[in-house]
Design a protein around this motif. Structure first.
Motif, short mmCIF file in Angstrom:
data_model
loop_
_atom_site.label_atom_id
_atom_site.label_comp_id
_atom_site.label_asym_id
_atom_site.label_seq_id
_atom_site.Cartn_x
_atom_site.Cartn_y
_atom_site.Cartn_z
N THR A 27 31.25 -24.37 -6.55
CA THR A 27 32.55 -24.29 -7.24
C THR A 27 32.98 -22.85 -7.44
O THR A 27 34.15 -22.50 -7.27
CB THR A 27 32.47 -25.02 -8.59
OG1 THR A 27 32.13 -26.38 -8.37
CG2 THR A 27 33.81 -24.94 -9.32
N ALA A 28 32.04 -21.97 -7.79
CA ALA A 28 32.37 -20.55 -7.98
C ALA A 28 32.86 -19.93 -6.67
O ALA A 28 33.76 -19.08 -6.67
CB ALA A 28 31.17 -19.80 -8.51
N ALA A 29 32.27 -20.37 -5.55
CA ALA A 29 32.73 -19.87 -4.25
C ALA A 29 34.10 -20.44 -3.91
O ALA A 29 34.97 -19.73 -3.39
CB ALA A 29 31.70 -20.21 -3.17
N GLU A 30 34.30 -21.73 -4.16
CA GLU A 30 35.58 -22.36 -3.86
C GLU A 30 36.71 -21.77 -4.72
O GLU A 30 37.81 -21.52 -4.22
CB GLU A 30 35.49 -23.86 -4.11
CG GLU A 30 34.74 -24.62 -3.04
CD GLU A 30 35.52 -24.71 -1.75
OE1 GLU A 30 36.61 -25.31 -1.75
OE2 GLU A 30 35.07 -24.14 -0.73
N LYS A 31 36.46 -21.52 -6.01
CA LYS A 31 37.48 -20.95 -6.92
C LYS A 31 37.62 -19.44 -6.76
O LYS A 31 38.55 -18.86 -7.30
CB LYS A 31 37.13 -21.27 -8.37
CG LYS A 31 37.05 -22.75 -8.70
CD LYS A 31 38.42 -23.42 -8.58
CE LYS A 31 38.33 -24.87 -9.03
NZ LYS A 31 39.65 -25.56 -8.94
N ARG A 32 36.68 -18.85 -6.02
CA ARG A 32 36.68 -17.39 -5.80
C ARG A 32 36.81 -16.65 -7.14
O ARG A 32 37.78 -15.92 -7.40
CB ARG A 32 37.83 -16.99 -4.86
CG ARG A 32 37.59 -15.65 -4.18
CD ARG A 32 38.64 -15.39 -3.10
NE ARG A 32 38.33 -14.17 -2.38
CZ ARG A 32 38.66 -12.96 -2.76
NH1 ARG A 32 39.34 -12.80 -3.88
NH2 ARG A 32 38.32 -11.90 -2.05
N ARG A 51 40.62 -15.63 -20.02
CA ARG A 51 41.35 -15.08 -21.17
C ARG A 51 42.52 -15.97 -21.63
O ARG A 51 42.66 -16.21 -22.84
CB ARG A 51 41.85 -13.68 -20.83
CG ARG A 51 42.55 -12.97 -21.97
CD ARG A 51 43.20 -11.69 -21.47
NE ARG A 51 43.71 -10.92 -22.58
CZ ARG A 51 43.14 -9.83 -23.07
NH1 ARG A 51 41.99 -9.40 -22.55
NH2 ARG A 51 43.66 -9.18 -24.08
N PRO A 52 43.39 -16.48 -20.74
CA PRO A 52 44.50 -17.32 -21.23
C PRO A 52 44.03 -18.54 -22.01
O PRO A 52 44.58 -18.88 -23.05
CB PRO A 52 45.24 -17.71 -19.94
CG PRO A 52 44.88 -16.64 -18.97
CD PRO A 52 43.48 -16.26 -19.29
N SER A 53 42.98 -19.21 -21.50
CA SER A 53 42.47 -20.39 -22.20
C SER A 53 41.85 -20.01 -23.54
O SER A 53 42.02 -20.73 -24.54
CB SER A 53 41.44 -21.10 -21.32
OG SER A 53 40.89 -22.22 -21.99
N LEU A 54 41.16 -18.89 -23.60
CA LEU A 54 40.55 -18.45 -24.85
C LEU A 54 41.61 -18.11 -25.90
O LEU A 54 41.52 -18.53 -27.06
CB LEU A 54 39.66 -17.23 -24.58
CG LEU A 54 38.96 -16.61 -25.78
CD1 LEU A 54 38.03 -17.61 -26.44
CD2 LEU A 54 38.20 -15.35 -25.38
N GLU A 55 42.64 -17.39 -25.51
CA GLU A 55 43.71 -17.03 -26.45
C GLU A 55 44.46 -18.26 -26.93
O GLU A 55 44.83 -18.36 -28.10
CB GLU A 55 44.68 -16.04 -25.79
CG GLU A 55 44.10 -14.65 -25.61
CD GLU A 55 45.11 -13.69 -25.03
OE1 GLU A 55 46.06 -14.18 -24.35
OE2 GLU A 55 44.97 -12.48 -25.23
N ALA A 56 44.68 -19.22 -26.04
CA ALA A 56 45.40 -20.43 -26.43
C ALA A 56 44.63 -21.20 -27.51
O ALA A 56 45.22 -21.76 -28.43
CB ALA A 56 45.63 -21.32 -25.20
N PHE A 93 33.48 -24.76 -21.94
CA PHE A 93 34.40 -23.65 -21.68
C PHE A 93 33.96 -22.89 -20.43
O PHE A 93 32.86 -22.33 -20.37
CB PHE A 93 34.44 -22.71 -22.89
CG PHE A 93 35.46 -21.61 -22.78
CD1 PHE A 93 36.82 -21.89 -22.82
CD2 PHE A 93 35.06 -20.29 -22.59
CE1 PHE A 93 37.76 -20.89 -22.72
CE2 PHE A 93 35.99 -19.28 -22.49
CZ PHE A 93 37.34 -19.57 -22.55
N GLY A 94 34.78 -22.87 -19.39
CA GLY A 94 34.48 -22.22 -18.12
C GLY A 94 33.86 -23.13 -17.09
O GLY A 94 33.61 -22.70 -15.95
N ALA A 95 33.64 -24.41 -17.43
CA ALA A 95 33.00 -25.31 -16.48
C ALA A 95 33.87 -25.55 -15.25
O ALA A 95 33.35 -25.82 -14.15
CB ALA A 95 32.68 -26.64 -17.17
N GLU A 96 35.19 -25.47 -15.42
CA GLU A 96 36.08 -25.70 -14.27
C GLU A 96 35.94 -24.60 -13.22
O GLU A 96 36.39 -24.76 -12.08
CB GLU A 96 37.53 -25.81 -14.73
CG GLU A 96 38.16 -24.52 -15.21
CD GLU A 96 37.80 -24.19 -16.66
OE1 GLU A 96 38.34 -23.20 -17.19
OE2 GLU A 96 36.97 -24.93 -17.24
#
Length: 361
Positions: A116-121, A130-135, A168-171
């Motif tokens: 997944t990390a390779a696919e999402k680069r 950061r956007p998800s954390l601030e939200a 958090f960050g699993a995606e």
């Protein structure tokens, strides 16, 4: 070598070392020229095949998913192993968005799913998380004002420890641990600066109000004198204040004078037409002005001059008997009319006159 700087492919026997300031797990991608052999313990290799399958290889072993029997990989991605950390600053809004809390965030991350990390680069963990954390944190910080920095810090710590941040960050294929701290000293300083600004603004506004009141009081006497003096002095004051408007002001004065004269003539003419004022009571100069006014106003008032609002009713005129007709000089004098029959004594009444001789007898 960093995650976004592509370097020539090193020999397979050369040791590779991850940078200390690694921002994301995606390290690099390359196409192997020969059979690929994984030899580095700091990264995992994700191999892609032409048929759509892939393999994940670490020093601990390999996992294959739909790998062709004799096929070689067309592409290899290096994904960093181990635990890493990224730190950055946050600006969280206060109650009513009147100010901001300054906070520091530390995110410990580790790759759980290399494919997944390779696919999402995932080349930059901060930019992608950061956007998800601030939200998530803005909903908490907006419950508190700037002078409640301690309370919002405690609320954030309780939220992070609640267990709701496990995914958090699993995606992105990551496992994370988030730490957020409110800068209490900066919040106190910002609150103090805000209070000083409010106080200073109040003092400035009070000074402005006092100056305005003093200016009004100083001008009050002059204003009253100007109003009492009448229009002439007012126009003179306006002309002295702005000489550039001399033509406009003088034109207004002349027009006002013409309107006043015309109004007076119209009113006097109306009185004459109603018989309130007789013509012989007006001198020749005023009569000439009235005639001129009638000539000019014919086109403006086709039905005559308007009635004056203060016109007086026409006084009653006594009725005079008609004059007798004129007679020629040689005509006999007129005979007075005979009295009525009942006015001649002793005729037509049936009553004898006591003054006749027969009556006296």
């Amino acid at each position: 070598m960093t995650h976004n700087q592509w370097q020539p492919w090193p020999p397979q026997d050369e040791e590779f070392v991850l940078p200390h300031d690694l921002r994301g797990p995606f390290v690099r991608e390359f196409a192997p020229q020969a059979a690929y052999r994984h030899r580095n313990s700091q990264v995992a290799s994700v191999l892609y095949y032409k048929n759509g399958g892939h393999s994940i290889i670490t020093v601990r072993g390999a996992e294959h998913f739909n790998k062709p029997l004799m096929g070689k990989p067309t592409s290899v991605c290096w994904i960093a192993r181990g635990q890493h950390q990224v730190s950055f600053q946050l600006a969280l809004p206060t109650l009513g968005d009147r100010a901001q809390f300054r906070a520091g965030a530390d995110v410990n991350w580790e790759v759980r799913d290399f494919y997944t990390a390779a696919e999402k680069r995932v080349v930059d963990v901060e930019r992608m998380l950061r956007p998800s954390l601030e939200a998530r944190l803005r909903g908490l910080s907006r419950r508190y004002s700037l002078d409640s920095a301690q309370q919002v810090d405690e609320a954030i710590q309780d939220e992070l420890a609640s267990g709701r941040w496990g995914d958090f960050g699993a995606e992105l294929g990551l496992a994370t641990q988030v730490f957020v701290r409110i800068d209490l000293g900066q919040a106190a300083a910002d609150h103090q600066a805000q209070m000083v600004a409010v106080e200073k603004g109040g003092v400035v506004q009070e000074a402005i109000d006092n100056v305005t009141k003093a200016r009004i009081a100083a001008n009050m006497d002059d204003a009253q004198k100007l109003i009492t003096a009448g229009e002439t002095v007012q126009y003179a004051h306006l002309l002295a204040s702005d000489p550039g408007r001399a033509a406009e002001i003088l034109g207004a004065l002349q027009q006002q004078a013409r309107d006043q004269r015309q109004g007076a003539l119209d009113y006097l003419t109306n009185l004459i037409n109603q018989g309130v004022v007789q013509r012989h009571q007006i001198d020749d100069q005023v009569q000439a002005l009235i005639d001129y006014s009638r000539t000019v106003s014919t086109g403006v008032f086709p039905h005559g001059l308007p009635q004056a609002p203060t016109s007086l009713p026409m006084p009653p005129m006594p009725l005079m008997p008609p004059a007798p007709p004129l007679l020629p000089a040689d005509a006999p004098p007129p005979v007075p009319p005979a009295p009525p029959a009942d006015a001649i004594p002793g005729q037509g009444t049936g009553v004898e006159d006591d003054s006749s001789p027969e009556a006296r007898r």
